[in-house]
Design a protein around this motif. Structure first.
Motif, PDB file in Angstrom:
ATOM      1  N   TRP A  62      35.747  43.251  28.503  1.00 49.99           N
ATOM      2  CA  TRP A  62      34.476  43.297  29.238  1.00 49.99           C
ATOM      3  C   TRP A  62      33.351  42.737  28.384  1.00 49.99           C
ATOM      4  N   LEU A  63      33.304  43.147  27.121  1.00 49.63           N
ATOM      5  CA  LEU A  63      32.237  42.684  26.229  1.00 49.63           C
ATOM      6  C   LEU A  63      32.315  41.172  26.001  1.00 49.63           C
ATOM      7  N   ALA A  64      33.525  40.639  25.939  1.00 44.37           N
ATOM      8  CA  ALA A  64      33.719  39.200  25.729  1.00 44.37           C
ATOM      9  C   ALA A  64      33.587  38.413  27.032  1.00 44.37           C
ATOM     10  N   GLU A  65      33.309  39.113  28.127  1.00 45.01           N
ATOM     11  CA  GLU A  65      33.182  38.512  29.455  1.00 45.01           C
ATOM     12  C   GLU A  65      34.450  37.806  29.897  1.00 45.01           C
ATOM     13  N   GLU A  66      35.602  38.296  29.416  1.00 47.35           N
ATOM     14  CA  GLU A  66      36.893  37.760  29.838  1.00 47.35           C
ATOM     15  C   GLU A  66      37.375  38.437  31.115  1.00 47.35           C
ATOM     16  N   ARG A  67      36.936  39.681  31.309  1.00 49.95           N
ATOM     17  CA  ARG A  67      37.282  40.448  32.503  1.00 49.95           C
ATOM     18  C   ARG A  67      36.037  41.159  33.006  1.00 49.95           C
ATOM     19  N   THR A  68      36.061  41.495  34.297  1.00 52.76           N
ATOM     20  CA  THR A  68      34.944  42.207  34.913  1.00 52.76           C
ATOM     21  C   THR A  68      35.438  43.557  35.413  1.00 52.76           C
ATOM     22  N   ASN A  89      36.005  46.795  37.751  1.00 57.10           N
ATOM     23  CA  ASN A  89      36.052  46.942  39.202  1.00 57.10           C
ATOM     24  C   ASN A  89      34.788  47.666  39.675  1.00 57.10           C
ATOM     25  N   LYS A  90      34.611  47.758  40.996  1.00 60.37           N
ATOM     26  CA  LYS A  90      33.379  48.356  41.543  1.00 60.37           C
ATOM     27  C   LYS A  90      33.169  49.791  41.073  1.00 60.37           C
ATOM     28  N   ALA A  91      34.248  50.558  41.012  1.00 61.97           N
ATOM     29  CA  ALA A  91      34.121  51.956  40.578  1.00 61.97           C
ATOM     30  C   ALA A  91      33.641  52.025  39.133  1.00 61.97           C
ATOM     31  N   ASN A  92      34.190  51.199  38.266  1.00 64.46           N
ATOM     32  CA  ASN A  92      33.756  51.213  36.868  1.00 64.46           C
ATOM     33  C   ASN A  92      32.360  50.628  36.694  1.00 64.46           C
ATOM     34  N   LEU A  93      31.986  49.679  37.529  1.00 64.09           N
ATOM     35  CA  LEU A  93      30.608  49.173  37.477  1.00 64.09           C
ATOM     36  C   LEU A  93      29.634  50.308  37.787  1.00 64.09           C
ATOM     37  N   ALA A  94      29.944  51.090  38.810  1.00 66.03           N
ATOM     38  CA  ALA A  94      29.075  52.219  39.176  1.00 66.03           C
ATOM     39  C   ALA A  94      29.035  53.248  38.048  1.00 66.03           C
ATOM     40  N   ARG A  95      30.178  53.506  37.427  1.00 63.97           N
ATOM     41  CA  ARG A  95      30.223  54.463  36.314  1.00 63.97           C
ATOM     42  C   ARG A  95      29.440  53.953  35.113  1.00 63.97           C
ATOM     43  N   LEU A  96      29.557  52.659  34.818  1.00 68.59           N
ATOM     44  CA  LEU A  96      28.803  52.080  33.699  1.00 68.59           C
ATOM     45  C   LEU A  96      27.303  52.172  33.958  1.00 68.59           C
ATOM     46  N   ASP A  97      26.909  51.922  35.198  1.00 73.70           N
ATOM     47  CA  ASP A  97      25.490  52.023  35.546  1.00 73.70           C
ATOM     48  C   ASP A  97      25.011  53.467  35.384  1.00 73.70           C
TER      49      ASP A  97
END
Length: 101
Positions: free
Chosen positions: A53-59, A61-69
């Motif tokens: 994720w940090l290297a922008e190689e992968r994104t 999923n929606k659930a983890n995006l919400a958790r990160l936010d």
């Protein structure tokens, strides 16, 4: 609690944008408190996935995006509260706005 909420400012880019995700990940991964915030928000991924994720190689999923936010805003609130405590404590002298008679 509402007063602190009004004092919390942060990244305006949405978490699902490249810029918003990168900024949140950088903020969360620069301290132990950030990792603790991710843990509280149930962001449980392998170190390999986090590095991707940090290297922008992968994104995420929606659930983890919400958790990160959620983790990002949780940490921002905690940091504002900690800063206020330090300012009010003023090295044991209390707030600096007292009048001197």
């Amino acid at each position: 609690m509402h007063a602190i909420e009004g004092m919390v400012h942060g990244i305006s880019s949405p978490v699902d944008s490249d810029r918003g995700l990168a900024a949140r990940l950088n903020y969360l991964t620069k301290s132990d408190a950030g990792y603790a915030a991710m843990d509280r928000a149930s962001v449980h991924v392998s170190p390999r996935t986090l590095m991707a994720w940090l290297a922008e190689e992968r994104t995420p999923n929606k659930a983890n995006l919400a958790r990160l936010d959620a983790a990002y805003w949780d940490l921002r609130r905690r940091n504002v509260a900690t800063d206020l405590k330090h300012r009010l404590n003023n090295n044991g002298r209390g707030p600096g706005w007292r009048s001197t008679r």
